[in-house]
Design a protein around this motif. Structure first.
Motif, PDB file in Angstrom:
ATOM      1  N   SER A 123       0.819  -1.224   0.000  1.00 53.17           N
ATOM      2  CA  SER A 123       0.000   0.000   0.000  1.00 53.17           C
ATOM      3  C   SER A 123       0.849   1.270   0.000  1.00 53.17           C
ATOM      4  O   SER A 123       0.327   2.364  -0.238  1.00 53.17           O
ATOM      5  CB  SER A 123      -0.932   0.002   1.218  1.00 53.17           C
ATOM      6  N   CYS A 124       2.138   1.124   0.265  1.00 53.23           N
ATOM      7  CA  CYS A 124       3.051   2.286   0.265  1.00 53.23           C
ATOM      8  C   CYS A 124       3.454   2.700  -1.146  1.00 53.23           C
ATOM      9  O   CYS A 124       4.094   3.750  -1.314  1.00 53.23           O
ATOM     10  CB  CYS A 124       4.307   1.970   1.075  1.00 53.23           C
ATOM     11  N   PHE A 125       3.115   1.887  -2.150  1.00 49.10           N
ATOM     12  CA  PHE A 125       3.586   2.135  -3.511  1.00 49.10           C
ATOM     13  C   PHE A 125       2.447   2.528  -4.446  1.00 49.10           C
ATOM     14  O   PHE A 125       1.324   2.018  -4.338  1.00 49.10           O
ATOM     15  CB  PHE A 125       4.272   0.885  -4.064  1.00 49.10           C
ATOM     16  N   GLY A 271       7.735   8.202   6.553  1.00 53.34           N
ATOM     17  CA  GLY A 271       6.495   8.777   6.014  1.00 53.34           C
ATOM     18  C   GLY A 271       5.663   7.735   5.283  1.00 53.34           C
ATOM     19  O   GLY A 271       4.430   7.749   5.349  1.00 53.34           O
ATOM     20  N   CYS A 272       6.339   6.795   4.585  1.00 56.12           N
ATOM     21  CA  CYS A 272       5.632   5.704   3.903  1.00 56.12           C
ATOM     22  C   CYS A 272       4.975   4.769   4.904  1.00 56.12           C
ATOM     23  O   CYS A 272       3.821   4.337   4.721  1.00 56.12           O
ATOM     24  CB  CYS A 272       6.594   4.926   3.018  1.00 56.12           C
ATOM     25  N   LYS A 273       5.690   4.471   5.982  1.00 59.93           N
ATOM     26  CA  LYS A 273       5.149   3.556   7.000  1.00 59.93           C
ATOM     27  C   LYS A 273       3.973   4.179   7.729  1.00 59.93           C
ATOM     28  O   LYS A 273       3.068   3.479   8.198  1.00 59.93           O
ATOM     29  CB  LYS A 273       6.253   3.164   7.984  1.00 59.93           C
ATOM     30  N   GLU A 274       3.979   5.491   7.835  1.00 59.20           N
ATOM     31  CA  GLU A 274       2.870   6.205   8.480  1.00 59.20           C
ATOM     32  C   GLU A 274       1.744   6.516   7.499  1.00 59.20           C
ATOM     33  O   GLU A 274       0.783   7.190   7.852  1.00 59.20           O
ATOM     34  CB  GLU A 274       3.396   7.510   9.086  1.00 59.20           C
ATOM     35  N   ASP A 275       1.874   6.024   6.282  1.00 60.00           N
ATOM     36  CA  ASP A 275       0.865   6.172   5.229  1.00 60.00           C
ATOM     37  C   ASP A 275       0.647   7.640   4.831  1.00 60.00           C
ATOM     38  O   ASP A 275      -0.438   8.032   4.397  1.00 60.00           O
ATOM     39  CB  ASP A 275      -0.467   5.549   5.665  1.00 60.00           C
ATOM     40  N   LYS A 276       1.690   8.443   4.955  1.00 51.08           N
ATOM     41  CA  LYS A 276       1.629   9.840   4.534  1.00 51.08           C
ATOM     42  C   LYS A 276       2.232  10.051   3.147  1.00 51.08           C
ATOM     43  O   LYS A 276       1.858  10.982   2.430  1.00 51.08           O
ATOM     44  CB  LYS A 276       2.380  10.733   5.539  1.00 51.08           C
ATOM     45  N   ILE A 277       3.190   9.192   2.788  1.00 53.95           N
ATOM     46  CA  ILE A 277       3.917   9.315   1.520  1.00 53.95           C
ATOM     47  C   ILE A 277       3.775   8.014   0.726  1.00 53.95           C
ATOM     48  O   ILE A 277       3.842   6.922   1.300  1.00 53.95           O
ATOM     49  CB  ILE A 277       5.414   9.613   1.755  1.00 53.95           C
TER      50      ILE A 277
END
Length: 282
Positions: A123-125, A271-277
């Motif tokens: 979901s990070c991509f 930021g990716c792990k926090e679903d911001k980026i």
């Protein structure tokens, strides 16, 4: 005297003369002597030939050994990226490629638990470029609500979209390709060539910038100096599939790869792990 007497006397004289003369030895002994001398000559001739051959062969071996010792041994050339890719079709990058790169790089720098924390979810991509898109068409696909997002962005010293590439020339090329996508959005060059970092900090502070296009080294330096913030950042697009004249990607150049990993550590992975980026591979 009678003639028989003279004939008898002459016969006696002949016998005595024959007895006095040395008896001739048969020629049987001379023949073996000749054979013996012939065989000895042939053996000597063979020996001299062998010695001559040895004398001729030995220095040749020495010469070859000397030549081999003086000549540097040829090492097998390792296949470069250019060699491999010139004989194969290019393949589009995918999230697994980035994930394996991160895992490999940090394998000897982080503990097993810390390495687990670096793993990103699917979901990070964003969807990856399949090599059919231009930059504008790709961004339209992954950022369908761009016009709304750019209007809502009002923060200074931060960008909504960050495009990371390998060089200044490539950054300029990508900015030209953005025309059909960016609309009224402002794009800023974020690389070191001919631009001082202080100038870029001032430009970021002066007004609202929507898109930043640059190299990982300069972007990392701006984040370190707090000239560029990540609070408004939503998309990071990596110029993953593009190759230079030597067919190298951004992550195939050692110094660029090092800066790229530093950039990921500077807050993008968190930021990716926090679903911001979200990360996209173009």
């Amino acid at each position: 005297m009678s003639p028989s007497f003279f004939s008898g006397a002459s016969e006696v004289e002949e016998e005595t003369q024959l007895e006095k003369q040395p008896t001739k030895k048969p020629n049987t002994k001379t023949k073996p002597e000749k054979r013996k001398s012939v065989t000895e000559k042939t053996v000597k001739a063979k020996k001299t030939k062998k010695n001559e051959q040895k004398e001729c062969i030995i220095p040749q071996k020495k010469e070859t050994e000397d030549e081999n010792s003086t000549k540097p041994k040829r090492k097998r050339k390792k296949k470069t990226i250019t060699d491999v890719l010139s004989s194969s079709e290019p393949k589009p990058g995918c999230p697994a490629d980035l994930q394996s790169l991160v895992t490999q790089y940090f394998s000897d720098k982080r503990s097993v638990i810390e390495q687990e924390e670096l793993k990103l979810l699917d979901s990070c991509f964003l969807s990856s470029n399949d090599l059919t898109h231009t930059l504008s068409s790709y961004l339209k696909q992954v950022c369908p609500k761009w016009s709304k997002i750019q209007k809502q962005h009002t923060e200074k010293s931060s960008v909504v979209l960050l495009i990371v590439c390998s060089s200044a020339l490539r950054a300029i090329e990508l900015i030209k390709q953005l025309t059909a996508f960016k609309g009224e959005a402002k794009a800023l060059k974020l690389f070191a060539k001919h631009i001082k970092i202080e100038e870029q900090v001032k430009l970021l502070q002066k007004g609202v910038t929507h898109i930043g296009v640059g190299t990982p080294g300069r972007i990392s330096a701006l984040i370190e100096k707090e000239g560029l913030g990540l609070q408004a950042l939503r998309y990071v697009v990596l110029d993953w599939n593009w190759r230079d004249q030597k067919l190298r990607r951004m992550v195939d150049v050692p110094e660029v790869k090092l800066d790229f990993m530093k950039l990921l550590e500077s807050g993008i992975l968190n930021g990716c792990k926090e679903d911001k980026i979200k990360i996209g591979l173009f």
